[in-house]
Design an enzyme around this catalytic site. Structure first.
Site, PDB file in Angstrom:
ATOM      1  N   GLY A   1       0.821  -1.206   0.000  1.00 23.11           N
ATOM      2  CA  GLY A   1       0.000   0.000   0.000  1.00 23.11           C
ATOM      3  C   GLY A   1       0.852   1.252   0.000  1.00 23.11           C
ATOM      4  O   GLY A   1       2.090   1.175   0.101  1.00 23.11           O
ATOM      5  N   LYS A   2       0.234   2.391  -0.138  1.00 21.45           N
ATOM      6  CA  LYS A   2       0.967   3.668  -0.092  1.00 21.45           C
ATOM      7  C   LYS A   2      -0.029   4.816  -0.045  1.00 21.45           C
ATOM      8  O   LYS A   2      -1.154   4.697  -0.558  1.00 21.45           O
ATOM      9  CB  LYS A   2       1.839   3.835  -1.347  1.00 21.45           C
TER      10      LYS A   2
END
Ligand code: NAD
Length: 400
Positions: free
Chosen positions: A96-97
């Site tokens: 994720g980010k």
């Protein structure tokens, strides 16, 4: 564009079309306009992106990047790298980010805390349920993570917190520690050299590069060149890295540090055993790849070698320890912090380093084995190893 060469994965792993489709396209992308009225006459707004690339192996894990020019494409690219990094290291996370398009240097500490609190407000349920576990990235720091923790009072909902506030001793040093460990393995295994007498050049002297240089120095490697945005310093007999580390910590950069100067372009072409680009993406390109004189490259930064340059280095038989292996120390330490938070245990710095070195060691072994078996580059070997793990996880969850 994906960072992963699915053509090669099809050839070497026989990955199915369904698995490829699930792994090559992000699972979820969220856009929001982060807005808050900060004073009677000032409103702060920031385009914000959250990408969960894939969560088959665990919660989406990845840092919060705060930069004025961050885009959805960049956020997606970094989330994909996190997916492959966590699979390669065999830690129970997905990729994720977050990208928040605002210049943190233009915010006061008070304003930045307010922005982070607003981010928690928008992301509340995902953070509370552990769907996404953020950490610091460019433009955010341990204090920001402490603010997230303070809003939710759930220690495992965020990593990279200050050690006194549920954080992990050794987390700050962990990425550099991992880069140095990958470099030492590269020396021993691929170059058949001992640390003593070996040489290294490190581009970038921020969190990753400065600690990588320090740990390499402590291991006996002669670090002959380092640099940051302000330029570099070199000494063929070996630099005094602890002194440069202390200088940069005090002054914020190498600007004005004593010693012979070297430009960033020259540093990349230094004749050394290990070249560790630890600054930013796209530093080794088709323009300089043929002139690289290092015996091996260890990627501390994310994506420092372009795809064209990678082919050239491969043709020139210069081994490259890819980013998803070499800079995974940070997320491995985040895993230790998350585990500590869930269990309520206390971790010492040595234990953090031990887990980082252990996980990178296992991934390195795997990379060597796959590269030898399939006669592929280290980068492709890492992608094959991670792909096998991801496809098996998709099967475990009955997604394919
Ligand atoms: P940082 O901001 O602390 O340091 C970056 C350093 O690179 C600074 O010294 C800066 O002056 C220098 N730099 C920037 N552009 C340069 C250029 N063109 N030439 C030479 N030096 C230049 O950032 P960081 O946290 O050390 O991250 C560096 C890289 O490592 C990034 O690609 C980041 O995504 C990656 N990374 C960081 C971590 C982490 O835990 N910090 C983890 C994994 C990957």
């Amino acid at each position: 564009m994906s960072n992963i060469d699915y053509g090669l994965l099809r050839k070497y792993t026989g990955i199915s079309a369904t698995a490829e489709q699930l792994l090559s396209r992000p699972e979820k992308e969220t856009y929001f306009n982060l807005s808050l009225k900060i004073s009677p006459d000032k409103v702060i707004q920031a385009d914000s992106y959250v990408v969960y690339f894939n969560t088959v192996r665990g919660p989406a894990k990845g840092g919060i990047r705060m930069a004025p020019d961050v885009t959805l494409d960049e956020t997606r690219d970094l989330a994909e790298r996190m997916l492959w990094k966590t699979a390669l290291a065999r830690i129970p996370f997905g990729g994720g980010k977050t990208g928040i398009a605002i210049d943190p240097k233009k915010l006061s500490r008070f304003e930045k805390t307010a922005v982070i609190k607003e981010y928690v407000h928008v992301m509340n349920l995902d953070l509370r349920y552990g769907v996404y576990v953020p950490a610091p990235d460019m433009g955010t720091d341990a204090t920001d993570m402490a603010v997230i923790f303070g809003e939710l009072h759930i220690p495992e909902c965020v990593t990279g917190k200050p050690p006194r506030v549920g954080g992990l001793p050794g987390r700050r040093e962990a990425t550099g520690r991992g880069v140095s460990h990958a470099a030492l393995l590269m020396l021993e295994d691929a170059l058949k050299k001992r640390p003593k007498g070996a040489t290294a050049a490190v581009q970038g002297f921020g969190n990753v590069g400065s600690y990588a240089a320090l740990f390499l120095h402590e291991a006996g490697v002669k670090v002959v060149a380092v640099s940051d945005l302000t330029g570099g310093r070199c000494n063929p007999k070996g630099l005094d890295i602890p002194a440069l580390f202390a200088y940069a910590a005090k002054n914020g950069s190498l600007d004005g540090a004593p010693g012979k100067r070297i430009s960033n372009d020259e540093l990349l072409l230094a004749k050394v055993d290990i070249l560790a680009p630890c600054a930013r993406e796209n530093q080794i390109t088709r323009d300089n790849a043929r002139k690289i004189r290092a015996a091996a490259v260890v990627e501390g930064a994310n994506g420092p070698t372009t795809a064209e340059a990678d082919v050239i280095l491969s043709e020139r038989k210069i081994p490259v320890a890819p980013d998803i292996l070499a800079n995974s120390g940070g997320v491995i330490a985040s895993y230790v912090e998350w585990r500590q938070a869930k269990s309520g245990s206390i971790t010492e710095k040595d234990e953090t380093f031990e887990v980082v070195e252990d996980r990178i060691g296992i991934a390195f072994e795997d990379m060597r084995r796959v590269a030898a078996e399939k006669k592929v580059s280290f980068r492709t070997a890492c992608q094959i190893s991670a792909a096998e793990e991801l496809v098996a996880s998709l099967k475990d969850r009955d997604w394919i």
